[in-house]
Enzyme design. Structure first.
Site: not given
Length: 305
Positions: A250-251
């Site tokens: 996600g990052d």
């Protein structure tokens, strides 16, 4: 300049054990140490994609020294605040038939430490971008995101927020440039379970009505949906590959999106690069590099996404 904030960075000790048995002696088959924290992950992928950035946050003790040393070795700039009490975290991530995580507490962050962070953020000016991501340590008031955004309100700083539930809802009045819930988190914010893309888009637009400018909703194997402040809706699928690691995906998506948007201002390009970066990290043991990201970007382009 791009800045990321990691309130509670960590050394992530990732181990693989064949058939882990509770209450018995287990021996690792594979082990790695990564410099963890959502903001640090964003910084690392931004750097891999060619974008200079500065990582802000708090570190303490010998583990904090190692985080600072290791992160500098990754290439991007750091401006950490050294905290006097406690130690930076060691997070144990056990991979076996199931994945298990044990996350440390982190240091005790005092009011003067927080004040130093605000002094650093006070130098941000129009055109800068700030990424706020992850949970808040117990030693910091949980309204810290709101206080940061209030202090920067009206300065023309583009703020990206990747957090869950109340942390995210409470900053919407300050009109963040981008927020990135996943579809499950989006449903939790409204107390519903979302099933169809149409429902996801509907509730994403509700976040815009509350103040978000652009809403990026990740849906794991079902791809992602972007709702822009101009009312455009873009959908992106996922490339083919084997998921090896969910940590940092996600990052990486956030980093890829920022890099894509800064490159040419195209939201469609930003979404495609973000999706490629997130998938590339998911298909890797650690965070993906530029070559793997661009390979998946080309694959998404050929597939017509």
């Amino acid at each position: 300049m791009i800045y990321t904030v990691t309130f509670n960075p960590a050394l992530d000790y990732v181990i693989r054990v064949d058939h882990f048995a509770l209450g018995a002696v287990n021996r690792t088959e594979q082990e790695n140490i990564y410099y963890g924290g959502k903001g640090l992950n964003v910084s690392a992928v931004l750097w891999a994609l060619g974008y200079e950035n500065t990582a802000l946050g708090f570190v303490a003790g010998f583990t904090g020294e190692e985080i600072e040393r290791g992160v500098k070795g990754l290439g991007f700039q750091t401006d950490f605040i050294r905290v006097k009490k406690g130690l930076s975290r060691i997070n144990v991530k056990l991979k076996s038939r199931e994945e298990t995580e044990i996350n440390g507490m982190g240091p005790e962050i005092a009011g003067d430490d927080v004040k130093q962070l605000f002094e650093k953020l006070n130098h941000l000016t129009e055109g800068d971008m700030l990424v706020l991501s992850g949970s808040i340590p117990k030693s910091i008031d949980d309204n810290i995101y709101e206080r940061i955004m209030e202090s920067l309100d009206g300065r023309g700083v583009g703020i990206v927020v990747d957090a869950t539930k109340d942390l995210l809802i409470n900053v919407l009045p300050y009109h963040p440039f981008l927020i990135k819930p996943n579809n499950h988190e989006l449903g939790e914010m409204f107390g519903v379970t979302l099933h169809s893309p149409e429902e996801i888009i509907d509730y994403g637009k509700r976040l815009q009505k509350k103040g978000a400018r652009n809403v990026l909703i990740s849906m794991a194997g079902d791809g992602a949906i972007l709702i822009t402040e101009a009312g455009e809706v873009f959908r992106m699928g996922v490339p083919k590959g084997t998921v090896k690691n969910s940590v940092g995906a996600g990052d990486s998506m956030v980093a890829g999106f920022i890099a894509g948007y800064l490159e040419n201002g195209s939201f469609e390009h930003a979404l495609r690069l973000g999706s490629a970066a997130g998938s590339a990290s998911a298909f890797s043991e650690g965070l993906a590099g530029k070559e793997d990201i661009m390979k998946l970007y080309e694959e998404l382009s050929k597939e017509g996404y």
